[in-house]
Design a protein around this motif. Sequence first.
Motif, PDB file in Angstrom:
ATOM      1  N   SER A  27       1.205  -0.856  -0.049  1.00  0.00           N
ATOM      2  CA  SER A  27       0.447   0.167   0.516  1.00  0.00           C
ATOM      3  C   SER A  27       0.884   1.354  -0.163  1.00  0.00           C
ATOM      4  N   SER A  28       0.561   2.316  -0.867  1.00  0.00           N
ATOM      5  CA  SER A  28       1.622   3.644  -0.770  1.00  0.00           C
ATOM      6  C   SER A  28       1.024   4.203   0.050  1.00  0.00           C
ATOM      7  N   SER A  29      -0.261   4.294   0.619  1.00  0.00           N
ATOM      8  CA  SER A  29      -1.379   5.407   1.125  1.00  0.00           C
ATOM      9  C   SER A  29      -0.742   5.783   2.942  1.00  0.00           C
ATOM     10  N   PRO A  30      -0.978   6.054   3.541  1.00  0.00           N
ATOM     11  CA  PRO A  30      -0.086   6.465   5.090  1.00  0.00           C
ATOM     12  C   PRO A  30      -0.813   5.620   5.608  1.00  0.00           C
ATOM     13  N   LEU A  31       0.280   5.412   6.503  1.00  0.00           N
ATOM     14  CA  LEU A  31      -0.136   3.927   7.680  1.00  0.00           C
ATOM     15  C   LEU A  31      -1.731   4.548   8.676  1.00  0.00           C
ATOM     16  N   LEU A  32      -1.597   6.006   9.070  1.00  0.00           N
ATOM     17  CA  LEU A  32      -2.789   6.078   9.697  1.00  0.00           C
ATOM     18  C   LEU A  32      -3.006   7.686   9.113  1.00  0.00           C
ATOM     19  N   THR A  33      -4.408   7.735   9.239  1.00  0.00           N
ATOM     20  CA  THR A  33      -4.538   9.652   9.429  1.00  0.00           C
ATOM     21  C   THR A  33      -4.371  10.837  10.439  1.00  0.00           C
ATOM     22  N   ARG A  34      -4.309  12.331  10.348  1.00  0.00           N
ATOM     23  CA  ARG A  34      -3.993  12.630  11.435  1.00  0.00           C
ATOM     24  C   ARG A  34      -4.713  12.425  12.939  1.00  0.00           C
ATOM     25  N   LYS A  35      -6.119  12.380  12.109  1.00  0.00           N
ATOM     26  CA  LYS A  35      -7.113  11.697  13.125  1.00  0.00           C
ATOM     27  C   LYS A  35      -7.177  10.434  13.544  1.00  0.00           C
ATOM     28  N   ALA A  36      -6.616   9.589  13.624  1.00  0.00           N
ATOM     29  CA  ALA A  36      -6.302   8.765  13.867  1.00  0.00           C
ATOM     30  C   ALA A  36      -4.872   8.086  14.598  1.00  0.00           C
ATOM     31  N   TRP A  37      -3.973   8.357  14.379  1.00  0.00           N
ATOM     32  CA  TRP A  37      -2.642   8.842  14.957  1.00  0.00           C
ATOM     33  C   TRP A  37      -3.185   9.441  16.287  1.00  0.00           C
ATOM     34  N   THR A  38      -3.747  10.637  16.679  1.00  0.00           N
ATOM     35  CA  THR A  38      -4.604  11.026  18.187  1.00  0.00           C
ATOM     36  C   THR A  38      -5.478  10.458  18.474  1.00  0.00           C
ATOM     37  N   ALA A  39      -6.206   9.283  18.132  1.00  0.00           N
ATOM     38  CA  ALA A  39      -7.035   8.666  18.547  1.00  0.00           C
ATOM     39  C   ALA A  39      -6.007   6.983  19.496  1.00  0.00           C
ATOM     40  N   PHE A  40      -4.716   6.348  18.273  1.00  0.00           N
ATOM     41  CA  PHE A  40      -4.194   6.107  18.893  1.00  0.00           C
ATOM     42  C   PHE A  40      -3.386   6.228  20.048  1.00  0.00           C
ATOM     43  N   LEU A  41      -2.943   7.758  20.175  1.00  0.00           N
ATOM     44  CA  LEU A  41      -1.953   8.000  21.130  1.00  0.00           C
ATOM     45  C   LEU A  41      -3.176   7.937  22.382  1.00  0.00           C
ATOM     46  N   VAL A  42      -4.128   8.863  22.215  1.00  0.00           N
ATOM     47  CA  VAL A  42      -4.978   9.228  23.545  1.00  0.00           C
ATOM     48  C   VAL A  42      -5.776   7.658  24.005  1.00  0.00           C
ATOM     49  N   CYS A  43      -5.973   7.059  23.374  1.00  0.00           N
ATOM     50  CA  CYS A  43      -6.141   5.298  23.558  1.00  0.00           C
ATOM     51  C   CYS A  43      -4.682   4.555  24.069  1.00  0.00           C
ATOM     52  N   LEU A  44      -3.256   4.909  23.810  1.00  0.00           N
ATOM     53  CA  LEU A  44      -2.130   4.369  24.243  1.00  0.00           C
ATOM     54  C   LEU A  44      -2.266   4.968  26.097  1.00  0.00           C
ATOM     55  N   LEU A  45      -2.023   6.330  26.222  1.00  0.00           N
ATOM     56  CA  LEU A  45      -2.355   6.758  27.148  1.00  0.00           C
ATOM     57  C   LEU A  45      -3.188   6.277  28.447  1.00  0.00           C
ATOM     58  N   ALA A  46      -4.032   6.001  27.635  1.00  0.00           N
ATOM     59  CA  ALA A  46      -5.115   5.832  28.530  1.00  0.00           C
ATOM     60  C   ALA A  46      -4.897   4.219  29.286  1.00  0.00           C
ATOM     61  N   VAL A  47      -4.224   3.087  28.326  1.00  0.00           N
ATOM     62  CA  VAL A  47      -3.907   2.246  29.069  1.00  0.00           C
ATOM     63  C   VAL A  47      -2.901   2.311  29.206  1.00  0.00           C
ATOM     64  N   GLY A  48      -1.541   2.957  29.431  1.00  0.00           N
ATOM     65  CA  GLY A  48      -0.261   3.153  30.069  1.00  0.00           C
ATOM     66  C   GLY A  48      -0.516   4.430  31.211  1.00  0.00           C
ATOM     67  N   VAL A  49      -1.016   4.671  31.402  1.00  0.00           N
ATOM     68  CA  VAL A  49      -0.720   5.257  32.549  1.00  0.00           C
ATOM     69  C   VAL A  49      -2.304   4.966  33.341  1.00  0.00           C
ATOM     70  N   LEU A  50      -3.358   5.821  32.454  1.00  0.00           N
ATOM     71  CA  LEU A  50      -5.086   4.941  33.374  1.00  0.00           C
ATOM     72  C   LEU A  50      -5.022   3.736  33.753  1.00  0.00           C
ATOM     73  N   ALA A  51      -5.085   2.720  33.667  1.00  0.00           N
ATOM     74  CA  ALA A  51      -4.532   1.478  33.884  1.00  0.00           C
ATOM     75  C   ALA A  51      -4.487   1.271  35.108  1.00  0.00           C
ATOM     76  N   PRO A  52      -3.050   1.774  35.580  1.00  0.00           N
ATOM     77  CA  PRO A  52      -2.061   1.309  36.720  1.00  0.00           C
ATOM     78  C   PRO A  52      -2.391   2.025  38.020  1.00  0.00           C
ATOM     79  N   VAL A  53      -3.048   3.551  37.796  1.00  0.00           N
ATOM     80  CA  VAL A  53      -3.310   4.456  38.644  1.00  0.00           C
ATOM     81  C   VAL A  53      -4.670   3.843  39.047  1.00  0.00           C
ATOM     82  N   LEU A  54      -5.986   3.632  37.894  1.00  0.00           N
ATOM     83  CA  LEU A  54      -6.741   2.582  38.240  1.00  0.00           C
ATOM     84  C   LEU A  54      -6.971   1.734  39.440  1.00  0.00           C
ATOM     85  N   ASN A  55      -5.503   0.902  39.202  1.00  0.00           N
ATOM     86  CA  ASN A  55      -5.401  -0.261  39.824  1.00  0.00           C
ATOM     87  C   ASN A  55      -5.135  -0.446  41.385  1.00  0.00           C
ATOM     88  N   LEU A  56      -3.673   0.171  41.159  1.00  0.00           N
ATOM     89  CA  LEU A  56      -2.922   0.962  42.936  1.00  0.00           C
ATOM     90  C   LEU A  56      -3.817   2.181  43.009  1.00  0.00           C
TER      91      LEU A  56
END
Length: 221
Positions: free
Chosen positions: A33-62
């Motif tokens: 595929s010659s298309s970009p991997l993700l659009t700008r909105k998709a990258w934003t959504a991905f980073l938000v989800c990654l932040l939620a999993v990487g930061v929010l999940a441990p906080v809710l556990n501890l």
Amino acid sequence: MNPKNLSTPARPELVEGQLQASTSSARTVLGVSSSPLLTRKAWTAFLVCLLAVGVLAPVLNLWVPAGSALHLSDYAIALIGKIMCYAICALAMDLIWGYTGILSLGHGLFFALGGYVMGMYLMRQIGRDGQYQSDLPDFMVFLDWKELPWHWALSDSFVATVLLVVLVPGVIAGVFGFFAFRSRIKGVYFSIITQAMTFAAMLLFFRNETGFGGNNGFTDF
């Protein structure tokens, strides 16, 4: 010489267009595929989800009390970790197969190398709380090891573990890729070689003398 027999020079824009068309056709045939991997909105959504999993999940556990509806149990944290690990493996397969058209059957090896590095660190963190109450991991005591092998030297450092999780698979993949692509190995031959490499590594890791727990792994002793 008849001027009519002379070929008319091709215009640069036509040549460039033909090259782009042929390149696009070749990429389509190869499944690249010659298309970009993700659009700008998709990258934003991905980073938000990654932040939620990487930061929010441990906080809710501890920090959230166990009786709260927002509390995440240890089981949920372990499950999220497994899902993220498999997502990384799936993303790697998508990148090399979906965007380059190269079918690699050796990703199990690189995935396992990172897993073993992290597993070695976790085994060292158990300390004397294991079944045999030894400084050595339980499986080493079971196999009558007297000291840690050399490749366990940095396994008690979290920083070194994080670096090795990336460096060990990366270096091995880089060396293999250099010789494979330099030899112009591609297609089904590349797939067969990567699968054979994974199988050979599995046989090596399953040997008790390598210090990886044999076919039983690091646990169940």
